[in-house]
Design a protein around this motif. Structure first.
Motif, short mmCIF file in Angstrom:
data_model
loop_
_atom_site.label_atom_id
_atom_site.label_comp_id
_atom_site.label_asym_id
_atom_site.label_seq_id
_atom_site.Cartn_x
_atom_site.Cartn_y
_atom_site.Cartn_z
N GLN A 1 0.82 -1.21 0.00
CA GLN A 1 0.00 0.00 0.00
C GLN A 1 0.85 1.25 0.00
O GLN A 1 0.46 2.26 -0.60
CB GLN A 1 -0.89 -0.01 1.24
N VAL A 2 1.98 1.22 0.71
CA VAL A 2 2.91 2.34 0.71
C VAL A 2 4.29 1.80 0.39
O VAL A 2 4.71 0.79 0.96
CB VAL A 2 2.94 3.08 2.07
N GLN A 3 4.96 2.44 -0.54
CA GLN A 3 6.32 2.04 -0.91
C GLN A 3 7.29 3.18 -0.62
O GLN A 3 6.96 4.34 -0.83
CB GLN A 3 6.41 1.68 -2.39
N VAL A 4 8.45 2.80 -0.15
CA VAL A 4 9.53 3.76 0.10
C VAL A 4 10.75 3.26 -0.66
O VAL A 4 11.18 2.12 -0.47
CB VAL A 4 9.84 3.87 1.60
N VAL A 5 11.27 4.10 -1.54
CA VAL A 5 12.37 3.68 -2.41
C VAL A 5 13.52 4.66 -2.30
O VAL A 5 13.34 5.87 -2.53
CB VAL A 5 11.90 3.58 -3.87
N GLU A 6 14.70 4.13 -1.97
CA GLU A 6 15.89 4.96 -1.87
C GLU A 6 16.71 4.87 -3.16
O GLU A 6 16.65 3.86 -3.88
CB GLU A 6 16.79 4.50 -0.71
N SER A 7 17.50 5.89 -3.41
CA SER A 7 18.43 5.88 -4.54
C SER A 7 19.59 6.83 -4.23
O SER A 7 19.51 7.63 -3.29
CB SER A 7 17.74 6.31 -5.83
N GLY A 8 20.66 6.70 -5.02
CA GLY A 8 21.76 7.64 -4.91
C GLY A 8 23.01 7.11 -4.24
O GLY A 8 24.02 7.82 -4.17
N GLY A 9 22.97 5.88 -3.75
CA GLY A 9 24.16 5.33 -3.12
C GLY A 9 25.24 5.03 -4.15
O GLY A 9 25.03 5.14 -5.35
N GLY A 10 26.43 4.68 -3.64
CA GLY A 10 27.52 4.35 -4.55
C GLY A 10 28.85 4.34 -3.83
O GLY A 10 28.92 4.35 -2.60
N LEU A 11 29.90 4.30 -4.63
CA LEU A 11 31.27 4.29 -4.13
C LEU A 11 31.86 5.68 -4.28
O LEU A 11 31.79 6.28 -5.37
CB LEU A 11 32.11 3.27 -4.91
N VAL A 12 32.46 6.19 -3.22
CA VAL A 12 33.05 7.52 -3.25
C VAL A 12 34.33 7.50 -2.43
O VAL A 12 34.45 6.73 -1.47
CB VAL A 12 32.04 8.57 -2.72
N GLN A 13 35.27 8.34 -2.81
CA GLN A 13 36.53 8.43 -2.06
C GLN A 13 36.34 9.24 -0.78
O GLN A 13 35.43 10.08 -0.70
CB GLN A 13 37.60 9.08 -2.93
N PRO A 14 37.17 9.01 0.21
CA PRO A 14 37.10 9.84 1.43
C PRO A 14 37.20 11.32 1.08
O PRO A 14 38.00 11.72 0.23
CB PRO A 14 38.32 9.37 2.23
N GLY A 15 36.36 12.11 1.75
CA GLY A 15 36.29 13.54 1.46
C GLY A 15 35.28 13.89 0.38
O GLY A 15 35.00 15.07 0.16
N GLY A 16 34.76 12.90 -0.28
CA GLY A 16 33.81 13.13 -1.37
C GLY A 16 32.39 13.35 -0.87
O GLY A 16 32.13 13.40 0.33
N SER A 17 31.46 13.46 -1.83
CA SER A 17 30.06 13.75 -1.53
C SER A 17 29.15 12.80 -2.27
O SER A 17 29.48 12.30 -3.36
CB SER A 17 29.71 15.19 -1.93
N LEU A 18 28.00 12.57 -1.68
CA LEU A 18 26.91 11.83 -2.31
C LEU A 18 25.60 12.45 -1.88
O LEU A 18 25.51 13.05 -0.80
CB LEU A 18 26.91 10.35 -1.88
N ARG A 19 24.58 12.30 -2.72
CA ARG A 19 23.23 12.76 -2.37
C ARG A 19 22.27 11.59 -2.49
O ARG A 19 22.11 11.03 -3.58
CB ARG A 19 22.79 13.90 -3.28
#
Length: 123
Positions: A1-19
């Motif tokens: 009835q309700v779905q929650v879906v995440e996205s945007g993960g990945g591999l990043v170097q230390p000091g980097g950014s992700l959203r």
């Protein structure tokens, strides 16, 4: 009835950014808190950051000043901007939406989890 879906993960170097993004959909009348969690030693999941529908935010001490949570209530979406990432931020990040709506014939409230998105911080 309700779905929650995440996205945007990945591999990043230390000091980097992700959203990260998290969208809730389905039979939703309103969404109260939305937030991000990750596994922690001795706990099932620890709070990373949460936001009320009015934009009041709460952060774990370990991410304050580096992570920012924001919401788009019109899209039932919450975001997590992660900057200055550290190897210890590596985890599966889970989104939770505290939703209200008509479920099983009555108006009620439920906390719905997504499947998680992997964030790996490594050189």
């Amino acid at each position: 009835q309700v779905q929650v879906v995440e996205s945007g993960g990945g591999l990043v170097q230390p000091g980097g950014s992700l959203r990260l993004s998290c969208a809730a959909s389905g039979s939703i009348f309103s969404i109260n808190d939305m937030g991000w969690y990750r596994p922690a030693p001795g706990k099932q999941r620890e709070l990373v950051a949460t936001s009320t529908s009015g934009g009041v935010t709460n952060y774990a001490d370990s991410v304050k000043g580096r992570f920012t949570i924001s919401r788009d209530n019109a899209k039932n979406t919450v975001y997590l901007q992660m900057n200055s990432l550290k190897p210890e931020d590596t985890a599966v990040y889970f989104c939770n939406a505290d939703v209200s709506g008509w479920y099983n014939g009555r108006f009620s409230r439920a906390k719905v989890w997504g499947q998680g998105t992997q964030v790996t911080v490594s050189s």
